[in-house]
Design a protein around this motif. Structure first.
Motif, short mmCIF file in Angstrom:
data_model
loop_
_atom_site.label_atom_id
_atom_site.label_comp_id
_atom_site.label_asym_id
_atom_site.label_seq_id
_atom_site.Cartn_x
_atom_site.Cartn_y
_atom_site.Cartn_z
N SER A 177 42.22 60.36 23.73
CA SER A 177 43.33 61.31 23.54
C SER A 177 42.82 62.73 23.32
O SER A 177 43.56 63.69 23.47
CB SER A 177 44.17 60.90 22.35
N GLY A 178 41.55 62.85 22.91
CA GLY A 178 40.98 64.17 22.67
C GLY A 178 41.14 64.66 21.25
O GLY A 178 40.73 65.76 20.91
N ARG A 179 41.76 63.87 20.39
CA ARG A 179 41.95 64.31 18.99
C ARG A 179 40.65 64.26 18.19
O ARG A 179 40.53 64.92 17.16
CB ARG A 179 43.02 63.44 18.31
N VAL A 180 39.69 63.47 18.65
CA VAL A 180 38.36 63.46 18.01
C VAL A 180 37.31 63.73 19.08
O VAL A 180 37.61 63.66 20.28
CB VAL A 180 38.05 62.11 17.32
N ASP A 181 36.10 64.06 18.64
CA ASP A 181 35.03 64.39 19.59
C ASP A 181 34.14 63.21 19.93
O ASP A 181 33.55 63.15 21.00
CB ASP A 181 34.17 65.51 19.01
N LEU A 182 34.02 62.30 18.96
CA LEU A 182 33.14 61.15 19.20
C LEU A 182 33.60 59.96 18.38
O LEU A 182 34.42 60.09 17.47
CB LEU A 182 31.69 61.49 18.85
N ALA A 183 33.05 58.80 18.73
CA ALA A 183 33.31 57.60 17.95
C ALA A 183 31.98 56.96 17.65
O ALA A 183 31.01 57.14 18.39
CB ALA A 183 34.19 56.63 18.74
N ILE A 184 31.92 56.24 16.52
CA ILE A 184 30.72 55.49 16.17
C ILE A 184 31.11 54.03 16.01
O ILE A 184 32.04 53.70 15.26
CB ILE A 184 30.08 56.01 14.87
N ILE A 185 30.41 53.17 16.74
CA ILE A 185 30.76 51.74 16.72
C ILE A 185 29.55 50.93 17.19
O ILE A 185 28.58 51.49 17.69
CB ILE A 185 32.01 51.49 17.61
N ASP A 186 29.64 49.60 17.03
CA ASP A 186 28.54 48.73 17.45
C ASP A 186 28.34 48.82 18.97
O ASP A 186 29.30 48.80 19.74
CB ASP A 186 28.85 47.28 17.05
N GLN A 187 27.08 48.87 19.36
CA GLN A 187 26.73 49.14 20.75
C GLN A 187 27.39 48.23 21.81
O GLN A 187 27.97 48.74 22.77
CB GLN A 187 25.21 49.10 20.92
#
Ligand code: ARG
Length: 250
Positions: A177-187
């Motif tokens: 959606s563009g509301r955040v720049d990145l995500a962090i999650i399990d590979q």
């Protein structure tokens, strides 16, 4: 005559109790959060599928356990296990110090790591150390090790740039959606969602070392032992390798 009636009554009572007990085989409650493919998700018919789901099926079969999957928010799993509302948790759950205080874990069954995902068109160069200074917004799943990493990366000053979601799929829709720049999650989960939804890419290299374990209530040594014995069988029978190839080799 009276004696025979009493005897008959007693006999009937016994039969009733026996059949009641036999029909009441305990059904173990296995907690997970099923928006986490390829570990746990649901197919179109609502069936639970994934690596973890196959692992728990093997363990249950090996021990003659009946079970049902309870699909709830990830950040409630440990609470529910502690309270006894769940018997087992299998949820791509990292064995970490904080959790070990509250529940017991099986031996590790999977090596994992956190990774950063960005939108496909992202052109900015940045490393972990630049995120706070660049004022980048991070999406994570609530209660996960990824959320904890993000807190460390942002620090107190930039903690307002942390966006936490109950379900893992929401992390990816938020990024798209563009509301955040990145995500962090399990590979492996990042890779799966990127393959399925498109519009996103991996950014940089995996940056943590984690091991997944199956959790049970603190002190339930009997169950941990049984799970560990089944995990050993899973590996020695070659079934672990087969499942690994089924869910991770694409
Ligand atoms: N490995 C991470 C953790 O233990 C994320 C697990 C999320 N699992 C899930 N089924 N949503 O915190």
């Amino acid at each position: 005559m009276k004696k025979r009636v009493v005897l008959l009554a007693v006999l009937m009572l016994c039969l009733l109790t026996i059949s009641a007990c036999a029909g009441e085989k305990e059904v173990l409650k296995v907690g997970t959060e099923a928006t986490f493919p390829p570990f746990e998700s649901q197919d179109e018919d609502g069936n639970y599928i994934g690596f973890d789901m196959d692992v728990i099926a093997f363990i249950a079969e090996d021990n003659g356990w009946e079970y049902e999957i309870v699909n709830i928010a990830f950040d409630t799993l440990i609470d529910k296990l502690e309270k006894g509302d769940l018997d087992i948790v299998i949820a791509a759950m990292t064995i970490d110090d904080e959790r070990v205080q509250r529940v017991d874990f099986s031996n590790p069954y999977y090596d994992a790591s956190q990774i950063i995902i960005v939108r496909e068109e992202e052109a900015r160069e940045f490393g972990l150390d630049d995120i706070a200074a660049m004022d980048l917004k991070i999406a994570v799943q609530m209660g996960t090790t990824g959320a904890e990493e993000a807190q460390g990366i942002l620090g107190d000053d930039k903690i307002h740039n942390l966006y936490e979601f109950k379900r893992a799929n929401e992390v990816f829709t938020e990024l798209l959606s563009g509301r955040v720049d990145l995500a962090i999650i399990d590979q492996p989960v990042a890779q799966k969602y990127i393959a399925e939804m498109g519009g996103m890419k991996i950014h940089g290299a995996p940056f943590t070392e984690e091991k997944f374990g199956i959790a049970v209530q603190k002190g339930n040594k009997d169950m941990v032992d049984k799970i560990n014995a089944s995990l050993e069988k899973l590996v020695s029978s070659g079934e672990y390798q087969a499942l690994y190839e089924k869910w991770f080799d694409e």
